[in-house]
Design a protein around this motif. Structure first.
Motif, PDB file in Angstrom:
ATOM      1  N   GLY A  84       0.798  -1.227   0.000  1.00 38.04           N
ATOM      2  CA  GLY A  84       0.000   0.000   0.000  1.00 38.04           C
ATOM      3  C   GLY A  84       0.823   1.266   0.000  1.00 38.04           C
ATOM      4  N   GLN A  85       0.502   2.151   0.943  1.00 30.95           N
ATOM      5  CA  GLN A  85       1.166   3.451   1.032  1.00 30.95           C
ATOM      6  C   GLN A  85       2.651   3.312   1.359  1.00 30.95           C
ATOM      7  OE1 GLN A  85      -0.266   6.425   0.212  1.00 30.95           O
ATOM      8  NE2 GLN A  85       1.826   7.208   0.359  1.00 30.95           N
ATOM      9  N   ALA A  86       3.020   2.328   2.182  1.00 30.77           N
ATOM     10  CA  ALA A  86       4.434   2.114   2.517  1.00 30.77           C
ATOM     11  C   ALA A  86       5.231   1.750   1.265  1.00 30.77           C
ATOM     12  CB  ALA A  86       4.576   1.024   3.579  1.00 30.77           C
ATOM     13  N   ALA A  87       4.645   0.931   0.394  1.00 24.67           N
ATOM     14  CA  ALA A  87       5.323   0.551  -0.851  1.00 24.67           C
ATOM     15  C   ALA A  87       5.444   1.759  -1.787  1.00 24.67           C
ATOM     16  CB  ALA A  87       4.568  -0.586  -1.537  1.00 24.67           C
ATOM     17  N   GLN A  88       4.398   2.571  -1.843  1.00 26.41           N
ATOM     18  CA  GLN A  88       4.437   3.766  -2.686  1.00 26.41           C
ATOM     19  C   GLN A  88       5.484   4.761  -2.166  1.00 26.41           C
ATOM     20  OE1 GLN A  88       2.787   4.194  -5.640  1.00 26.41           O
ATOM     21  NE2 GLN A  88       4.190   5.933  -5.786  1.00 26.41           N
TER      22      GLN A  88
END
Length: 174
Positions: free
Chosen positions: A52-56
């Motif tokens: 999610g946001q961590a990967a982005q």
């Protein structure tokens, strides 16, 4: 009262017998293996775990750091390479030809870090060229960290051996 004599008797100014040198060596390699291409490695673990946001965030941070590193390389790479090679040569000559222990210590810090620098440029170029993202990016950053840690372990081992040799030689000769 001779202040220089008192200071030099109180604090051992030889590099390899100085605790601060070994602390600096540990901090150098700890920091180097944590910051992979300028990206903190805990971001890779978070992206792998949560997505999610961590990967982005990881992809954005990596893109920024890769572009910055490659920009510096393209603009000033030859100058940095030339000055770095000159600095390493001066340290090697002063350290191992003229037997200056401080120059030996700096050389044993700087030479492996230059290897990490070359590895970082190659990894950054590969990330940009292949357009890595997601699990492929995580794997490339993890592989880069592994090789950085391998260089660090070899560096610490060689530095420790050379430092012990220097300290034993100083004890025999001094």
């Amino acid at each position: 009262m001779d202040w220089y004599r008192i200071v030099f008797e109180t604090i051992d100014m030889r590099s390899f017998s100085n605790l601060w040198f070994w602390i600096a060596l540990a901090v150098l390699w700890s920091t180097t293996s944590h910051w992979v291409l300028g990206v903190p490695f805990d971001m890779v673990a978070r992206a792998r775990r949560g997505g999610g946001q961590a990967a982005q965030d990881l992809e954005d941070m990596t893109r920024i750091c890769v572009n910055r590193l490659l920009f510096i390389t393209e603009e000033a790479g030859l100058w940095i390479t030339g000055l770095g090679a000159a600095m390493l040569t001066v340290l090697a000559v002063l350290g191992f030809v003229y037997d200056m222990e401080f120059a030996q210590a700096l050389f044993l810090l700087a030479l492996p870090m230059s290897g990490v620098g070359v590895l970082s440029i190659a990894t950054a170029a590969r990330i940009r060229r292949d357009g890595l993202s997601g699990p492929q990016l995580w794997r490339r950053l993890t592989l880069h960290r592994f090789f950085t840690q391998l260089i660090g372990m070899m560096s610490i081992f060689v530095t420790a051996l050379w430092g012990m040799f220097q300290n034993m030689s100083a004890g025999v000769l001094g």
